[in-house]
Enzyme design. Structure first.
Site, short mmCIF file in Angstrom:
data_model
loop_
_atom_site.label_atom_id
_atom_site.label_comp_id
_atom_site.label_asym_id
_atom_site.label_seq_id
_atom_site.Cartn_x
_atom_site.Cartn_y
_atom_site.Cartn_z
N GLY A 94 7.87 -14.92 3.95
CA GLY A 94 7.67 -13.48 3.92
C GLY A 94 6.54 -13.11 2.97
O GLY A 94 5.60 -13.89 2.73
N SER A 95 6.64 -11.95 2.38
CA SER A 95 5.56 -11.45 1.53
C SER A 95 5.46 -12.14 0.19
O SER A 95 4.52 -11.89 -0.57
CB SER A 95 5.72 -9.94 1.32
OG SER A 95 5.54 -9.26 2.55
N THR A 96 6.42 -13.03 -0.15
CA THR A 96 6.29 -13.77 -1.41
C THR A 96 5.06 -14.66 -1.40
O THR A 96 4.62 -15.12 -2.46
CB THR A 96 7.54 -14.63 -1.67
OG1 THR A 96 7.71 -15.56 -0.60
CG2 THR A 96 8.78 -13.76 -1.79
N ILE A 97 4.49 -14.91 -0.23
CA ILE A 97 3.33 -15.79 -0.11
C ILE A 97 2.03 -15.07 -0.49
O ILE A 97 0.99 -15.72 -0.72
CB ILE A 97 3.25 -16.34 1.33
CG1 ILE A 97 2.60 -17.73 1.33
CG2 ILE A 97 2.49 -15.41 2.24
CD1 ILE A 97 3.42 -18.77 0.64
N LYS A 98 2.06 -13.77 -0.58
CA LYS A 98 0.83 -13.01 -0.73
C LYS A 98 0.05 -13.29 -2.02
O LYS A 98 -1.18 -13.37 -1.98
CB LYS A 98 1.13 -11.51 -0.58
CG LYS A 98 1.52 -11.14 0.85
CD LYS A 98 1.94 -9.68 0.98
CE LYS A 98 2.31 -9.36 2.44
NZ LYS A 98 2.82 -7.98 2.62
#
Length: 635
Positions: free
Chosen positions: A327-331
């Site tokens: 999810g957005s934790t990769i951003k």
């Protein structure tokens, strides 16, 4: 009738017959005596050494002395795995006259349940070295011991042995991190050193118990004893003491581990906390857990079947084997990759209308905020978790450069040192897809990777390790669970450690940190409610992982979905920003947005480590979550 004349005796003939008979008798006696004397000479002279040895073996017996298994402690000296005295039932097949009859009698005396009888009998026939005892049953109760003692004369070769048995005081909380020991099976027996494991019935099966088996086990000893005709020990003739296993001190903090378990109570998920500077794993929890003590003595079929059929998969270690979309934790990591590749600059601004379109493609890839965030730079893209920014970044980088840059943070690899059974997750690439599906890579799949969706799968341990590397400004320290083996510390520089990540401009780290800090403290931060009252600087990033894909015009509504179809909640964070002491990853399955549920848990873990006495209790956090349920501020 006339009388028949009487027969006259012939003394000479009778004497001759007597002498012949006496001679024959004497010859028989002489022959038999010769045979007897020859046999005695053979046994006592010719075969003297052989029978002396056999006699000695009947009188003198060598018994193995298993070593005490090393204890396991947490970083503060709290005992996590101990040894408790117990009584085990063993059998030496070579000393049993009728094995079937003996087993049937034991089943009756011990009141073995019908469903356990077959396994009981199989253990007796398991391949063993000659005159080595086979473990039939562990942890006998007083009634069973008394029944064996009363019937001892009917049970040659059967012994009740006093031994130490592994016990885990916090079994459910520590089950996945510690693992457990169990009975040695036939395959393991064939591979083990017969001298070192003589008399040992248990071996590490999973987790730390298995990885550090050599250190924890020790070296078996032996004793020479004199026995009577019934096999009862009369006296000890000699002894070589066993060498106990090394004690193991872990990096885990029992209090933090229990807090993580309590925070996840009633949920499926995982929390991993790491000390960034050293790689020490402070907590590693997967819920639900299970009672690992059941596996030490041999879990019964009904209990094992219940664990296997449980839909919540308590035996599955989500912390190291659970595969989740990042999810957005990769951003934050993707933003750094874009800076390294020169695709973006920290001040680059895009306009977000609420979607992104590939060139010559009518499909719209939606931002989570359907009307868009307007003008977005790097720091704001992290604070508001803007998807459009990362769709654009991913498209410009391409999957090849994404794969290269994300590999540097440990994605798609096993990152732990002494983590038994860790999965590598999945970092997709065009080569992987060609090999797996025999299909080309499509541009739309690159956009999905840009927001941590699609094929990309991470484990909670990977996320925590990547976050620790981010907090270290690119310095890689491999995560580990062992702090000391005996008195010797485990070195920080471990084999397999990835190379450090070096940036052209060190200020880029600060720009990413600023964006992650605004997630918790900025006016638009997706986890700003979690950041209320922070007493230290913390950087974080929320994430929401889709369990199933929505159509282009569909909208997500958790209330209309079955609980197991709802999004997973994720959050990563580290603190304090200026001197990171802890990095945390949280994944709560089917809990909705990471900006609420997972963020609160990460904040609670960080408070507990940095503030100690001021940290809230797990029950308070759960009450906050119930109050904030459904108030998702971003993905």
């Amino acid at each position: 009738m006339p009388k028949r004349p009487g027969t006259l005796k012939n003394p000479e003939q009778e004497l001759r017959i007597f002498r012949i008979r006496a001679l024959l008798a004497a010859l028989v006696v002489i022959v038999l005596t010769s045979l007897l004397m020859g046999r005695l000479f053979y046994l006592q002279v010719t075969q003297h050494e052989i029978y002396t040895t056999r006699s000695e073996k009947n009188r003198v017996r060598i018994e193995p002395l298993p070593p005490n298994r090393g204890l396991i402690y947490d970083r503060n000296g709290t005992l996590l795995a101990e040894n408790r005295p117990t009584y085990n039932l063993t059998l030496v097949r070579e000393r049993v006259d009728d094995l079937d009859e003996t087993l049937n009698l034991l089943v009756e005396l011990l009141d073995v349940p019908d469903e356990e009888v077959e396994a009981f009998q199989q253990r007796s026939r398991q391949r063993q070295r000659p005159f080595q005892p086979a473990l039939l049953m562990s942890d006998l109760n007083e009634e069973q011991i008394a029944n064996i003692a009363v019937n001892r004369y009917r049970l040659p070769g059967v012994e009740v042995e006093a031994q130490l048995l592994r016990y885990y005081p916090d079994a459910e909380v520590m089950a996945h991190a510690l693992g457990y020991v169990g009975r040695i099976n036939a395959e393991e027996l064939a591979e083990l050193d017969p001298g070192r494991y003589a008399g040992t019935h248990f071996i590490g099966k999973t987790g730390i118990e298995r990885f550090y088996e050599d250190e924890l086990h020790g070296q078996a000893g032996l004793r020479k004893v004199e026995t009577n005709a019934r096999g009862r020990v009369l006296r000890e003739l000699g002894r070589v003491d066993p060498v106990p296993g090394e004690n193991l001190t872990l990096t885990l903090d029992e209090n933090l581990q229990r807090l993580a378990y309590d925070l996840l109570e009633g949920r499926r998920g995982s929390i991993v906390a790491i000390a960034p500077a050293t790689g020490e794993i402070l907590a590693m929890v997967s819920t639900p857990g299970f009672d690992s003590n059941q596996f030490v003595t041999g879990i019964d079929f009904a209990s094992y079947r219940a664990l296997q059929e449980d839909h919540d998969l308590p035996l599955f270690n989500r912390a190291i084997r659970g595969h989740y979309p990042a999810g957005s934790t990769i951003k934050p990591f993707l933003a750094l990759g874009g800076l390294v590749e020169g695709v973006i600059t920290p001040d680059r601004v895009i306009n977000d209308p609420g979607y992104y379109q590939l060139p010559n493609d009518t499909r719209r890839y939606r931002n989570w905020l359907r009307w868009g965030h307007g003008r977005v730079d790097l720091e704001r893209s992290l604070a508001v978790s803007n998807n459009t920014y990362y769709y654009s970044l991913a498209h410009e980088m391409g999957i090849d450069r994404i794969h290269e840059q994300m590999s540097g943070f440990g994605f798609g690899q096993r990152v732990g040192y002494d983590i038994q059974g860790e999965s590598s997750g999945l970092l997709p690439s065009r080569e992987w897809k060609r090999a797996r599906y025999n299909q080309p890579w499509y541009p739309g799949e690159t956009l999905s990777a840009g927001i941590g969706q699609g094929y990309w799968q991470v484990t909670p341990l990977q996320l925590a390790a990547a976050t620790a590397t981010l907090a270290n400004r690119g310095h890689w320290v491999r995560p580990r669970l062992a702090l000391r083996i005996g008195d010797e510390p485990v070195p920080r520089d471990l084999p397999g450690t990835l190379p450090d990540i070096e940036l052209e401009n060190d200020a880029w780290w600060d720009r990413v940190y600023n964006g992650m800090e605004k997630v918790l403290t900025g006016n638009e931060g997706t986890a700003r409610r979690t950041g209320v009252g922070l007493e230290y600087r913390m950087g974080g990033k929320s994430g929401t992982a889709q369990v199933f894909s929505l159509g282009q015009d569909q909208r997500y509504n958790a209330d209309e979905l079955a609980e197991r179809l709802r999004d997973h909640a994720l959050f990563i964070g580290f603190a304090p920003i200026e001197d990171p002491q802890i990095a945390v990853s949280v994944i709560v399955e089917n809990a909705g947005g990471g900006s609420t549920h997972a963020a609160h848990l990460a904040r609670a873990m960080t408070d507990a480590w940095l503030l100690e006495d001021e940290a809230p209790e797990a029950e308070e956090i759960r009450e906050t979550l119930e109050h904030d349920n459904g108030r998702v501020e971003g993905n």
